[in-house]
Scaffold this motif. Structure first.
Motif, PDB file in Angstrom:
ATOM      1  N   ASN A   2       0.420  -1.389  -0.398  1.00 38.94           N
ATOM      2  CA  ASN A   2      -0.494  -0.349  -0.631  1.00 38.94           C
ATOM      3  C   ASN A   2       0.773   1.350   0.246  1.00 38.94           C
ATOM      4  N   GLU A   3       0.674   2.361  -0.751  1.00 34.00           N
ATOM      5  CA  GLU A   3       1.144   3.731  -1.393  1.00 34.00           C
ATOM      6  C   GLU A   3       1.238   4.272   0.013  1.00 34.00           C
ATOM      7  N   ARG A   4       0.667   4.840   0.785  1.00 30.35           N
ATOM      8  CA  ARG A   4      -0.033   5.020   2.014  1.00 30.35           C
ATOM      9  C   ARG A   4       1.216   4.488   3.432  1.00 30.35           C
ATOM     10  N   GLU A   7       4.146   5.292   2.468  1.00 32.48           N
ATOM     11  CA  GLU A   7       4.311   6.998   2.531  1.00 32.48           C
ATOM     12  C   GLU A   7       4.045   7.146   4.005  1.00 32.48           C
TER      13      GLU A   7
END
Length: 117
Positions: A2-4, A7
């Motif tokens: 997941n990109e979040r 991050e």
């Protein structure tokens, strides 16, 4: 992954950097982000990078030679990538959306996760 999540892990690792590295990294990333915000195309962004180089700005702000700024940023980014990768291998997300009442998750785009690090 997941990109979040990535991050989140990156922000967490940046916060754990020594103050000098953290300041330099944030300064350059913030300068780059401000150029992204005003650029309307990729080409315009590249032109802005040349015209308003975040690395040159860092040279003047931190009073450190350009080559050293580049070396330090490469070192910082390598360190961050390595640490985030290691944490991604260990981290676990458990979807708990179905465990809550419909009133909490009435918006079908919202999910509830348990993050285990």
């Amino acid at each position: 992954m997941n990109e979040r999540l990535i991050e989140f892990l990156l922000r967490s690792e940046v916060a754990n950097l020594p103050k000098e590295k953290q300041s330099l990294y944030k300064f350059i990333v913030d300068a780059e982000d401000s150029l992204v915000d005003i650029a309307e195309t990729v080409d315009e962004f590249q032109q802005l990078l040349v015209k308003h180089s975040p690395y040159e700005q860092a040279v003047h702000h931190f009073n450190i030679p350009f080559k050293e700024i580049v070396y330090m940023m490469d070192e910082i980014e390598t360190e961050l990538n390595m640490k985030v990768s290691k944490r991604c291998e260990k981290v676990e997300w458990i979807d708990y959306t179905d465990q809550f009442s419909q009133s909490v998750t009435a918006d079908s785009s919202k999910r509830i996760y348990l993050f285990i690090n």
